[in-house]
Design an enzyme around this catalytic site. Sequence first.
Site, PDB file in Angstrom:
ATOM      1  N   LYS A 193       0.858  -1.190   0.000  1.00  0.00           N
ATOM      2  CA  LYS A 193       0.000   0.000   0.000  1.00  0.00           C
ATOM      3  C   LYS A 193       0.896   1.242   0.000  1.00  0.00           C
ATOM      4  CE  LYS A 193      -3.600  -2.364   2.679  1.00  0.00           C
ATOM      5  NZ  LYS A 193      -4.375  -2.367   3.942  1.00  0.00           N
ATOM      6  N   GLY A 242      -7.410  -3.304   1.612  1.00  0.00           N
ATOM      7  CA  GLY A 242      -8.559  -3.324   2.505  1.00  0.00           C
ATOM      8  C   GLY A 242      -8.130  -3.180   3.949  1.00  0.00           C
ATOM      9  N   THR A 258      -6.828  -4.281   6.951  1.00  0.00           N
ATOM     10  CA  THR A 258      -6.114  -5.505   7.317  1.00  0.00           C
ATOM     11  C   THR A 258      -4.926  -5.207   8.217  1.00  0.00           C
ATOM     12  OG1 THR A 258      -4.911  -5.261   5.223  1.00  0.00           O
ATOM     13  CG2 THR A 258      -6.748  -6.819   5.233  1.00  0.00           C
ATOM     14  N   ALA A 269      -2.012  -6.828  10.208  1.00  0.00           N
ATOM     15  CA  ALA A 269      -1.339  -8.122  10.060  1.00  0.00           C
ATOM     16  C   ALA A 269      -1.587  -9.036  11.256  1.00  0.00           C
ATOM     17  CB  ALA A 269       0.160  -7.900   9.858  1.00  0.00           C
ATOM     18  N   LYS A 323      -4.761   6.646   2.177  1.00  0.00           N
ATOM     19  CA  LYS A 323      -5.366   6.536   3.521  1.00  0.00           C
ATOM     20  C   LYS A 323      -4.285   6.584   4.603  1.00  0.00           C
ATOM     21  CE  LYS A 323      -4.052   2.132   4.354  1.00  0.00           C
ATOM     22  NZ  LYS A 323      -3.445   1.545   5.579  1.00  0.00           N
ATOM     23  N   SER A 381      -2.100   0.758  14.005  1.00  0.00           N
ATOM     24  CA  SER A 381      -1.691   1.488  12.805  1.00  0.00           C
ATOM     25  C   SER A 381      -0.360   2.209  13.019  1.00  0.00           C
ATOM     26  CB  SER A 381      -2.770   2.507  12.425  1.00  0.00           C
ATOM     27  OG  SER A 381      -2.280   3.420  11.465  1.00  0.00           O
ATOM     28  N   ARG A 382       0.637   1.867  12.215  1.00  0.00           N
ATOM     29  CA  ARG A 382       1.936   2.549  12.296  1.00  0.00           C
ATOM     30  C   ARG A 382       1.802   4.023  11.916  1.00  0.00           C
ATOM     31  NH1 ARG A 382       3.354  -2.236   9.754  1.00  0.00           N
ATOM     32  NH2 ARG A 382       3.413  -1.229   7.721  1.00  0.00           N
ATOM     33  N   VAL A 390       8.451   0.205   7.928  1.00  0.00           N
ATOM     34  CA  VAL A 390       8.163   1.470   7.259  1.00  0.00           C
ATOM     35  C   VAL A 390       6.724   1.879   7.511  1.00  0.00           C
ATOM     36  CG1 VAL A 390       7.979   2.608   5.002  1.00  0.00           C
ATOM     37  CG2 VAL A 390       9.861   1.008   5.462  1.00  0.00           C
ATOM     38  N   GLU A 407       4.249   3.677   5.644  1.00  0.00           N
ATOM     39  CA  GLU A 407       4.177   4.079   4.243  1.00  0.00           C
ATOM     40  C   GLU A 407       3.603   5.480   4.051  1.00  0.00           C
ATOM     41  OE1 GLU A 407       5.428   2.878   1.638  1.00  0.00           O
ATOM     42  OE2 GLU A 407       5.700   0.714   1.864  1.00  0.00           O
TER      43      GLU A 407
END
Length: 332
Positions: A106, A137, A139, A141, A192, A255-256, A280, A282
């Site tokens: 992504k 979507g 997700t 991990a 996003k 969420s990073r 990373v 992103e």
Amino acid sequence: MKRVAIIGGGGWGTALSIALSGMGHPIRLWVYEPELVPAINEERCNPLYLSGFSVPEPVVATGSLGFGLEGAEIVVTALPANCCRRIYQEMLPYLCPEAILVSATKGLESASLQRMSEVMEAVVSPRFRPRMAAISGPTFAREVARGDPTAIVVAGPDPTVNRVVQTEFSGPSLRFYTNTDIIGVELGGAVKNVIAIAAGVCAGMGLGFNSVAAVVTRGLVEMTRLVVACGGRPETMAGLAGMGDLVLTCHGELSRNRRVGFQLGKGYGLDEITAGMRTVAEGIPATGATLKLAARYGLEMPITEQVNLLLRHRKKPQDAVRDLMERRLKEE
């Protein structure tokens, strides 16, 4: 069951290997770090990127792209966006023209502003026409690895390819939907992350639900604006790769990108924030790439612009919020 190669042994690639091997797929997982090969093959774990989960026996880790891709009928790439072109080039001698290539990344390539399927096509098409798709979507991990019910979209220009991936990868914990709008699905998955940084800034500043809701909804407008300009469909942004992934990334504590924004909102600089990150986020490289892509089409993306200024140490969070609130009044 088709033979699957997963290129990238980070959290997302490992989670996919766990989920897909549980459906009966033999998996070869290519990893960059040499120490992960014995960790996965002998200790059945990935301590660097997905600690606490057991990697099933059908997953075979390797540091060799040749061995990893040998006989693969579906190749999934789960790599940082700015590494993809180099790894695609290294993969090329070992790819079978009949194999389906699936991007699970992504992001956007910073130098070219290309989506991952565009990078893939640029690298592969001189040798053969790739059969490709992208998956995206909401997700996380760790939740996929845990077996939580998860809905994903697979998008590509060829409906037949999409249906093969849908059929092969859907199971008790993964449900795949198909979509031919690969532009919208890939851009939604990339942009996003930028909006999630903005949502994290709000949380880090101690702002409430009103502020985050405004960022999410107006962020969706920015995402949709860019998708349509690039040739995608607006309705895609109402689905899993748009609103679904946006809600997850803006609100979920795993969420990073939200964590990066949270720390920015607390007043930390980007260098301090990224110094302790192994993986990373992103949204950091995607912010600049998104703004450049928007400029190509003459688009206004005010939230993305403010995030970019924050990341480049050119504005304080309080000033960014004020400037967004004091923009020219307009219709929704």
